[in-house]
Design a protein around this motif. Structure first.
Motif, PDB file in Angstrom:
ATOM      1  N   GLY A 163       0.781  -1.228   0.000  1.00  0.00           N
ATOM      2  CA  GLY A 163       0.000   0.000   0.000  1.00  0.00           C
ATOM      3  C   GLY A 163       0.813   1.278   0.000  1.00  0.00           C
ATOM      4  O   GLY A 163       0.248   2.366   0.035  1.00  0.00           O
ATOM      5  N   VAL A 164       2.142   1.176  -0.023  1.00  0.00           N
ATOM      6  CA  VAL A 164       2.940   2.394  -0.203  1.00  0.00           C
ATOM      7  C   VAL A 164       2.585   2.963  -1.570  1.00  0.00           C
ATOM      8  O   VAL A 164       2.502   2.220  -2.553  1.00  0.00           O
ATOM      9  CB  VAL A 164       4.457   2.088  -0.125  1.00  0.00           C
ATOM     10  N   ARG A 200       5.377  11.326   7.635  1.00  0.00           N
ATOM     11  CA  ARG A 200       4.552  10.112   7.767  1.00  0.00           C
ATOM     12  C   ARG A 200       4.814   9.150   6.613  1.00  0.00           C
ATOM     13  O   ARG A 200       4.921   7.935   6.820  1.00  0.00           O
ATOM     14  CB  ARG A 200       3.058  10.463   7.780  1.00  0.00           C
ATOM     15  N   GLY A 245       6.289   5.428   6.847  1.00  0.00           N
ATOM     16  CA  GLY A 245       5.479   4.335   6.296  1.00  0.00           C
ATOM     17  C   GLY A 245       6.271   3.500   5.302  1.00  0.00           C
ATOM     18  O   GLY A 245       6.140   2.272   5.268  1.00  0.00           O
ATOM     19  N   PHE A 246       7.082   4.145   4.507  1.00  0.00           N
ATOM     20  CA  PHE A 246       7.962   3.419   3.581  1.00  0.00           C
ATOM     21  C   PHE A 246       8.977   2.573   4.362  1.00  0.00           C
ATOM     22  O   PHE A 246       9.196   1.398   4.043  1.00  0.00           O
ATOM     23  CB  PHE A 246       8.656   4.406   2.638  1.00  0.00           C
ATOM     24  N   LEU A 291       8.683   1.306   7.364  1.00  0.00           N
ATOM     25  CA  LEU A 291       8.022   0.150   7.984  1.00  0.00           C
ATOM     26  C   LEU A 291       7.704  -0.913   6.938  1.00  0.00           C
ATOM     27  O   LEU A 291       7.842  -2.106   7.191  1.00  0.00           O
ATOM     28  CB  LEU A 291       6.749   0.603   8.711  1.00  0.00           C
ATOM     29  N   ALA A 292       7.298  -0.477   5.760  1.00  0.00           N
ATOM     30  CA  ALA A 292       6.989  -1.447   4.694  1.00  0.00           C
ATOM     31  C   ALA A 292       8.256  -2.147   4.220  1.00  0.00           C
ATOM     32  O   ALA A 292       8.237  -3.342   3.894  1.00  0.00           O
ATOM     33  CB  ALA A 292       6.295  -0.748   3.526  1.00  0.00           C
ATOM     34  N   VAL A 319       4.428   7.866  13.076  1.00  0.00           N
ATOM     35  CA  VAL A 319       4.312   6.529  12.473  1.00  0.00           C
ATOM     36  C   VAL A 319       5.401   5.595  12.984  1.00  0.00           C
ATOM     37  O   VAL A 319       5.149   4.439  13.296  1.00  0.00           O
ATOM     38  CB  VAL A 319       4.365   6.627  10.928  1.00  0.00           C
ATOM     39  N   LEU A 373      -6.421  -1.848   0.837  1.00  0.00           N
ATOM     40  CA  LEU A 373      -4.988  -1.767   1.147  1.00  0.00           C
ATOM     41  C   LEU A 373      -4.673  -0.394   1.749  1.00  0.00           C
ATOM     42  O   LEU A 373      -4.024  -0.287   2.805  1.00  0.00           O
ATOM     43  CB  LEU A 373      -4.223  -1.978  -0.159  1.00  0.00           C
ATOM     44  N   ARG A 403      -3.477   0.646   5.732  1.00  0.00           N
ATOM     45  CA  ARG A 403      -2.333   1.505   6.086  1.00  0.00           C
ATOM     46  C   ARG A 403      -2.787   2.689   6.921  1.00  0.00           C
ATOM     47  O   ARG A 403      -2.127   3.060   7.893  1.00  0.00           O
ATOM     48  CB  ARG A 403      -1.641   2.049   4.829  1.00  0.00           C
ATOM     49  N   GLY A 455       1.685  -3.677   6.716  1.00  0.00           N
ATOM     50  CA  GLY A 455       2.786  -2.922   6.125  1.00  0.00           C
ATOM     51  C   GLY A 455       3.219  -1.765   7.001  1.00  0.00           C
ATOM     52  O   GLY A 455       4.327  -1.267   6.886  1.00  0.00           O
TER      53      GLY A 455
END
Lengths: 319, 319
Positions: free
Chosen positions: A76-77, A123, A127-128, A130-131, A254, B119, B123, B253
């Motif tokens: 979902g990135v 954020r 998020g990137f 963590l993915a 995040v 998805l 997130r 993710g």
């Protein structure tokens, strides 16, 4: 991104015959960026970006970047998702160059931005990170701290052409920086080039992260330091602490920074400034010239480095 | 959201005199939702949403919701940001009701959605959970598992009016559910009502989470179970495992689920279905009626509960 390689309609139709994406409606070159050639394609099945990789790219590394983008997109990135050819391969050939098709992302990069966009960027970066934790591959950073001294030696004979006394100050800064560079911070895949050109926004939200071709294994907090340099200085290279605070707060909302990461932030920011100062100096003196290449001012990063050299703690970045 | 309380221009101008937001250009009621009255205001300084809280709201709880939204917005969560009056207070009074102004969010909720939006939702939900970790306040969940038996007793005399045999089956399900309800999973502030009405999308990205008025302290994974019920069944109440997989992958993710959370997912999904089944049954038999109130079908949640009662492990949700 830019257009170095001119592609004809016939070239493109031959290339697209290897995909199940429907017929070509229109295509046009994208005149942004500095590394590769990019085209926007309108096909029967939707919009795609075609990238042809130019000289700086090592073809053997392309599968890493494609796998990384595919992995992140599947979580979902909001990043380009590579499209495979009918045979399953992702990196094809066009006009003698490695070429890929990726999904189109809506939104636009910003020429001006406010703290609220720095918050959103923080954020998105976290998020990137963590993915990417669940991405199994590694790639060494060819421009990590081990690369800075050799690069500095190459620019040393000419550094003072740009500014009297630059070399001595740079040399001193680099020596101190390499002595204090942190060794044990959390590591993983970082973007390593998340400049404003590489982040799309739509309706106030981040709608895409692009250009993963510097992505590598390095310190997560170093990625944040690169962003702090790229997003939190004004055009006159004054530091905007409100933007920095927003960036760091967005990131921490995040992914929490460890106390060791926070303590190292001034050093990491010096390192990020040093890395871009050195490559800009190198390109300034030895890089290609021409109408298509707009050289970037090394001194803008020298001024950033000088700023970070005076910072005593992360508190001065607004936290 | 809906419009129960009619506000005049004069009412509004008096209310707005307490803010430094500039003059009123236009306003209009928003005909969506079921709990409160909402207006879109165009002021000299931009767009805002005015909410008047109707009977179901406990005024003493409003500061919790406002503080939560302010906290999350300050960390970059795309949610409404409350605006304070000149005196610093956030919850005002209008037409005899508690009233707040919050920032406008672009984008729209979706009537139909695909796995790619599930998805993105996953997130966004995980991002909200991570941001809420640093929020210091607590609020018990008035509709948690302790509330289900008392609520069930209230609907028991009439449940079979809706479907023959419903009460016995519901009673059995509830007894088993309360015996297996997990006690030690990660807890924090959850949204607890993240239905498709409450999520805005723009350009394929989540552009806003709204309606925090059920937010409370409960199990993070239960929030995900609520979303799995709300987003991963089709109109005919068939389960869409592709959407569920996307939701769970998107969540993971950003925030990894613990093995205990994964193991508990079928129970949590039963609980989420039970909670909405019970409140829908209650509203069906005892709730207000009228043109403005569209009652929601309890059996849609009975069917979900029956589905989850058959699920043996999280693998059946696509992971």
């Amino acid at each position: 991104m830019a257009v170095y390689t001119q592609v004809t309609q016939a070239d493109l139709q031959g290339f697209l015959a290897q995909y199940a994406l429907g017929e070509l409606h229109t295509f046009k070159g994208i005149l942004a960026g500095t590394e590769n050639s990019n085209y926007l394609l309108e096909l029967a099945s939707g919009r795609y970006i075609l990238t042809l990789f130019e000289a700086r790219t090592v073809p053997a590394e392309l599968p890493f970047f494609m796998d990384l983008m595919g992995h992140c997109a599947s979580l979902g990135v909001l990043c380009p998702k590579p499209v495979a050819q009918n045979t399953g391969i992702v990196v094809g050939q066009l006009c003698g160059r490695p070429a890929v098709l990726v999904s189109f992302l809506s939104g636009q990069s910003l020429a001006r931005w406010q703290p609220v966009e720095c918050l959103a960027l923080g954020r998105a970066l976290a998020g990137f990170h963590l993915a990417s934790e669940s991405f199994a591959q590694q790639r060494p950073n060819a421009l990590d701290q081990m690369a800075w001294r050799p690069l500095a030696e190459k620019v040393s004979p000419r550094a003072d052409e740009l500014k009297q006394g630059l070399w001595t100050q740079l040399d001193d800064s680099l020596t101190r920086l390499l002595q204090t560079w942190p060794q044990h911070l959390p590591k993983g895949i970082i973007h390593a080039d998340l400049f404003p050109d590489n982040v799309f926004f739509a309706e106030g939200a981040v709608s895409g992260l692009i250009d993963f071709y510097f992505a590598c294994t390095d310190l997560y907090a170093y990625d944040l330091a690169i962003c702090l340099n790229a997003w939190c200085f004004e055009d006159d290279v004054t530091f905007n602490v409100t933007k920095a605070r927003a960036l760091l707060q967005g990131y921490q909302g995040v992914r929490s920074l460890t106390s060791a990461e926070l303590a190292a932030m001034p050093t990491l920011c010096q390192g990020a400034a040093m890395r871009f100062l050195l490559t800009r100096l190198y390109d300034w003196f030895y890089g290609p010239t021409g109408e298509l290449v707009k050289k970037r001012d090394p001194l803008a990063y020298w001024k950033r480095l000088s700023f970070h050299n005076q910072v005593k703690s992360v508190g001065e970045y607004g936290l």
